[in-house]
Structure formats: structure tokens, C-alpha cells
Design a protein around this motif. Structure first.
Motif, PDB file in Angstrom:
ATOM      1  N   LYS A 145      -1.649 -12.698   4.081  1.00 59.77           N
ATOM      2  CA  LYS A 145      -1.768 -11.081   4.158  1.00 59.77           C
ATOM      3  C   LYS A 145      -2.929 -10.941   5.111  1.00 59.77           C
ATOM      4  O   LYS A 145      -3.771 -11.439   5.413  1.00 59.77           O
ATOM      5  CB  LYS A 145      -2.341 -10.930   2.759  1.00 59.77           C
ATOM      6  CG  LYS A 145      -2.309  -9.287   2.891  1.00 59.77           C
ATOM      7  CD  LYS A 145      -2.756  -8.769   1.249  1.00 59.77           C
ATOM      8  CE  LYS A 145      -4.130  -8.734   0.940  1.00 59.77           C
ATOM      9  NZ  LYS A 145      -4.394  -8.640  -0.388  1.00 59.77           N
ATOM     10  N   ASP A 183      -2.369  -5.116   3.859  1.00 59.41           N
ATOM     11  CA  ASP A 183      -2.935  -4.345   2.874  1.00 59.41           C
ATOM     12  C   ASP A 183      -3.313  -3.079   3.719  1.00 59.41           C
ATOM     13  O   ASP A 183      -3.815  -3.221   4.830  1.00 59.41           O
ATOM     14  CB  ASP A 183      -4.015  -5.157   2.517  1.00 59.41           C
ATOM     15  CG  ASP A 183      -4.856  -4.559   1.291  1.00 59.41           C
ATOM     16  OD1 ASP A 183      -4.685  -3.357   1.105  1.00 59.41           O
ATOM     17  OD2 ASP A 183      -5.233  -5.222   0.335  1.00 59.41           O
ATOM     18  N   ASN A 185      -5.162  -0.628   2.311  1.00 64.87           N
ATOM     19  CA  ASN A 185      -6.564  -0.363   1.721  1.00 64.87           C
ATOM     20  C   ASN A 185      -6.714   1.142   1.564  1.00 64.87           C
ATOM     21  O   ASN A 185      -7.706   1.802   2.272  1.00 64.87           O
ATOM     22  CB  ASN A 185      -7.848  -0.981   2.598  1.00 64.87           C
ATOM     23  CG  ASN A 185      -7.781  -2.372   2.184  1.00 64.87           C
ATOM     24  OD1 ASN A 185      -7.334  -3.205   2.976  1.00 64.87           O
ATOM     25  ND2 ASN A 185      -8.132  -2.840   1.133  1.00 64.87           N
ATOM     26  N   GLU A 209       0.775  -3.320   0.314  1.00 59.98           N
ATOM     27  CA  GLU A 209      -0.465  -3.035  -0.575  1.00 59.98           C
ATOM     28  C   GLU A 209      -1.328  -1.915  -0.377  1.00 59.98           C
ATOM     29  O   GLU A 209      -1.560  -1.744   0.649  1.00 59.98           O
ATOM     30  CB  GLU A 209      -1.352  -4.215  -0.594  1.00 59.98           C
ATOM     31  CG  GLU A 209      -2.493  -4.353  -1.703  1.00 59.98           C
ATOM     32  CD  GLU A 209      -3.314  -5.820  -2.002  1.00 59.98           C
ATOM     33  OE1 GLU A 209      -2.523  -6.707  -1.755  1.00 59.98           O
ATOM     34  OE2 GLU A 209      -4.364  -5.728  -2.008  1.00 59.98           O
ATOM     35  N   GLU A 210      -1.475  -1.130  -1.438  1.00 59.23           N
ATOM     36  CA  GLU A 210      -2.190   0.023  -1.315  1.00 59.23           C
ATOM     37  C   GLU A 210      -2.179   0.963  -0.107  1.00 59.23           C
ATOM     38  O   GLU A 210      -3.012   1.095   0.760  1.00 59.23           O
ATOM     39  CB  GLU A 210      -3.948  -0.403  -1.547  1.00 59.23           C
ATOM     40  CG  GLU A 210      -4.728   0.545  -1.910  1.00 59.23           C
ATOM     41  CD  GLU A 210      -6.266   0.126  -2.332  1.00 59.23           C
ATOM     42  OE1 GLU A 210      -6.534  -1.171  -2.738  1.00 59.23           O
ATOM     43  OE2 GLU A 210      -7.019   0.989  -1.900  1.00 59.23           O
ATOM     44  N   GLU A 235      -6.079  -2.561  -7.676  1.00 57.74           N
ATOM     45  CA  GLU A 235      -7.225  -3.353  -7.874  1.00 57.74           C
ATOM     46  C   GLU A 235      -8.383  -2.560  -8.070  1.00 57.74           C
ATOM     47  O   GLU A 235      -9.320  -2.952  -9.099  1.00 57.74           O
ATOM     48  CB  GLU A 235      -7.600  -4.060  -6.423  1.00 57.74           C
ATOM     49  CG  GLU A 235      -7.672  -3.126  -5.568  1.00 57.74           C
ATOM     50  CD  GLU A 235      -7.957  -3.791  -3.774  1.00 57.74           C
ATOM     51  OE1 GLU A 235      -7.109  -4.422  -3.509  1.00 57.74           O
ATOM     52  OE2 GLU A 235      -8.871  -3.757  -3.213  1.00 57.74           O
ATOM     53  N   HIS A 285      -5.894  -8.915  -8.214  1.00 59.17           N
ATOM     54  CA  HIS A 285      -6.775  -9.019  -6.791  1.00 59.17           C
ATOM     55  C   HIS A 285      -7.854  -9.966  -7.246  1.00 59.17           C
ATOM     56  O   HIS A 285      -8.401  -9.857  -8.317  1.00 59.17           O
ATOM     57  CB  HIS A 285      -7.301  -7.464  -6.970  1.00 59.17           C
ATOM     58  CG  HIS A 285      -8.239  -7.295  -5.865  1.00 59.17           C
ATOM     59  ND1 HIS A 285      -9.635  -7.200  -5.809  1.00 59.17           N
ATOM     60  CD2 HIS A 285      -8.183  -7.167  -4.241  1.00 59.17           C
ATOM     61  CE1 HIS A 285     -10.112  -6.891  -4.792  1.00 59.17           C
ATOM     62  NE2 HIS A 285      -9.182  -6.993  -3.892  1.00 59.17           N
TER      63      HIS A 285
HETATM   64 MG   LIG Z   1      -6.192  -4.913  -1.512  1.00 58.95          MG
END
Ligand SMILES: [Mg+2]
Length: 367
Positions: A145, A183, A185, A209-210, A235, A285
Motif C-alpha cells: 500500500k 490510501d 487519508n 482506502e479513506e 480507522e 488498521h
Molecule cells: Mg489508512
């Protein structure tokens, strides 16, 4: 068997918790990382008073009651602190029964596939590709990742076009036959996240992710519904009510609770079970080599809806000075892309006495 004493050993980054029973049995846990000194203060002030004198082996309801007794203080600090108590009690229970925690929750020791997780955004595509490929070749990782966008970036990239450059570059360098994850974030609006997501689909990325600000569940769901690849997240979410919403509306394809943000293993099991009921996998996470990754290993070996892999931070001691000194024997060796849950009782670790000596100590005990 009652909880007699709760001790903390902390610095600003990381805080360990030792619980002792009235018969002298001990268990080790950890509050969540970062501002751990503040978290330990919360543990002594707002968690310990509700736990001392309660049953040390049957503690599920105690963990819930702490949230109710402190109902004016919802949120992350209370849960981070509660996680220290909860994880110490699981360790204690495992040691008393002579079993690893995973066996207490229906799992078994054994290997676990890990994904190599980059924590950096200040890194150019070439350098990121180099170190991920090295990990593929030297440690046998089969999943990776890396980061796109900018944390809570409001659609502004870390630097212009970094996302458009790093996705195809790293994906191509890693080649076929490995899983590729990115990711965001919380970096993107739904419109921009869907645009980035299309590029991910075109470049063989399977996990986004996110993508949107994590508290905007409806935004995330828009992205989940629009893309064919897995959209994942959760997370930061530390309240069960939040998880009921996330899972109820299927805002993600994969749930990612953090055991130490959420308040411990007991509460994470609740979330994982809720996800299992509607067919969603759980990939916790675990972004550092404190206790959280080990807790996640024990959990993943037990879940019927375990995700495909464990998150394994690739950032070394240079960025997390404590990482390699915490445990007498490091539980995180990777062979053929896998870590191993041993059959040692509890979490199976011994906290390094040298590390403990350099921390700030505090204790709360029964009168
Ligand atoms: Mg993350």
C-alpha cells in the motif's frame, strides 16, 4: 479474581499498561500511540476508577460501562485509554489459561499474510517503487500500500500531479501477481475521489482506502457505489454508533477498525461481528510496530470475515524511534511475506525492561 492495580509506563509516543489482580496475576496492554502521556492520564482519572475491584477475567461489560459512566466524555481519548486496560486484561486471561489471545476468541496460532504499508507522502514515485520492490524481493511481500492525495487535502495534492504519477509508476514497477492498495487519508471530495478511483481501476489497484474525509459517510458511500474496486475505511471511528451507521449504510466495502483507537479487542470484535452479519470483511488498521499490529494478528487469525492481509508498517526505527526496542523478542519478523502468531500465552510478548526504565510511571490501586 479482581483487578487490584493499574500501572502505566509512558512517554509522549507510547504507553504500556500493566494490570495486576488481587491474586498477583499480571497482564500487559498498551494505550494507543501518540500523546500517550495524555492518554495514560485519562486512563488513571476516567478509566481505572470504574475498573478497580471488578472481575479481571469477565470484563466485557466493564469495558462498556466505562463508556456509560464517562458518558459526558465520548471520543478518542477515552477509547484510547480503555484500550490499554482491555488489551492488558486479554493478555492476563491468556496467561492464566495458557493460551494465545487468538485461541481465546476462536482462532489458532499460525502464519498470516501481511501487506507492506508505506506511511510516507514526502517520497517521490521512484524512491517509493524502489523500496517496495526491495521488500517484494527480500521479504517476499505479495501486497503493498502506498499513499495518494494529501491527508485531509481538500483535493489539493501533496505536490502537483503526485497522485497521477505515483499510481502508474509504482504499480508498473511492482508488476503482476501482487495486490496493490492505496490510501487517500481523507484527501478528496467525492467527485475527485471517483476520478482518482477510475485511474486506480485502470492501473490494477484493488483497494482504495479513506478516499473522502472519514466523517463524511455519505461522501464515502458515493465513491463506494461508483467504483468496482474495494473502498475501505473506518480507522478513526471509535464509537459503536458510528460503526452501526457505516455498516448499516454500506459506506465501505471493507471495515478497518483500529483496535487501540476503538477501545480494545472486545469492542473491535463487536464491530467485526456486525460487519460479518452483512458480509463485509475486516482488515484492521495497524500502522506502527507497537502492540496494535500484534493485537491485529491475533484478531485476524480468529475472524471468519478476516480481510486478505495484515497491515504491516514498513517505516523503520528512523521514523519511530521506539519501534525496535519495545519487546524483548520482536514479534514482527516477515518470512515469505508472512508474519507468525505463536502459541505463547496472552499476546506472547515481554515488554523490554530497558524501554520501561526510561518512561514515566504512574499507578492507581484499590483503596
Ligand atoms: Mg489508512
Amino acid at each position: 479474581m479482581k483487578i487490584e492495580k493499574i500501572e502505566t509506563f509512558t512517554n509522549r509516543l507510547i504507553g504500556f499498561v500493566r494490570v495486576t489482580t488481587d491474586s498477583g496475576e499480571k497482564g500487559w496492554g498498551q494505550v494507543s500511540t501518540y500523546n500517550a502521556d495524555i492518554t495514560c492520564e485519562v486512563l488513571h482519572r476516567q478509566v481505572a476508577p470504574h475498573a478497580l475491584g471488578t472481575n479481571a477475567l469477565d470484563f466485557g461489560d466493564t469495558i462498556e460501562l466505562i463508556g456509560e459512566r464517562e458518558c459526558k466524555f465520548p471520543g478518542t481519548y477515552l477509547r484510547r485509554a480503555t484500550a490499554g486496560l482491555d488489551t492488558a486484561l486479554w493478555d492476563l486471561k491468556g496467561k492464566i489459561e495458557g493460551k494465545p489471545v487468538t485461541s481465546l476468541i476462536g482462532g489458532s496460532p499460525g502464519p498470516l499474510r501481511a501487506y507492506a504499508s508505506s506511511m510516507r507522502r514526502d517520497i517521490a514515485p521512484e524512491e517509493e517503487a524502489d523500496r517496495l520492490c526491495r521488500l517484494r524481493d527480500e521479504k517476499g511481500f505479495t501486497a503493498f500500500k502506498w499513499r495518494v492525495g494529501k491527508e485531509c487535502g481538500r483535493d489539493v495534492d501533496q505536490w502537483p500531479d503526485r497522485t497521477e504519477t505515483i499510481v502508474p509508476y509504482v504499480s508498473k514497477a511492482l508488476g503482476d501477481g501482487v495486490s496493490k492498495l492505496v490510501d487517500g487519508n481523507s484527501g478528496f471530495s467525492p467527485e475527485r475521489a471517483i476520478e482518482v478511483g477510475r485511474m486506480l481501476e485502470d492501473n490494477g489497484i484493488s483497494h482504495f482506502e479513506e478516499p473522502c474525509p472519514y466523517w463524511e459517510y455519505a461522501w464515502t458511500k458515493q465513491v463506494t457505489d461508483a467504483l468496482s474496486i474495494d473502498v475501505t475505511g473506518g480507522e478513526q471511528d471509535c464509537e459503536i454508533s458510528a460503526w452501526k451507521t457505516i455498516i448499516g449504510m454500506r459506506s465501505v466495502d471493507v471495515v478497518q477498525p483500529d483496535i487501540l483507537y476503538l477501545g480494545g479487542l472486545s469492542r473491535t470484535l463487536q464491530v467485526a461481528r456486525m460487519a460479518a452479519e452483512v458480509g463485509l470483511p475486516c482488515t484492521p488498521h495497524s500502522a506502527n510496530h507497537g502492540l496494535v499490529t500484534l493485537c491485529s494478528m491475533h484478531l485476524l487469525r480468529a475472524l471468519p470475515n478476516a480481510g486478505k492481509y495484515l497491515e504491516y508498517s514498513i517505516e523503520g526505527p528512523y521514523s519511530q524511534q521506539w519501534a525496535d526496542e519495545l519487546f524483548v523478542e520482536r514479534p514482527y519478523d516477515v518470512v515469505d511475506g508472512k508474519v507468525e502468531v505463536t502459541n505463547a500465552p496472552g499476546w506472547g510478548i515481554e515488554v523490554n525492561p530497558t524501554f520501561l526504565q526510561a518512561t514515566t510511571y504512574a499507578v492507581t490501586e484499590r483503596d
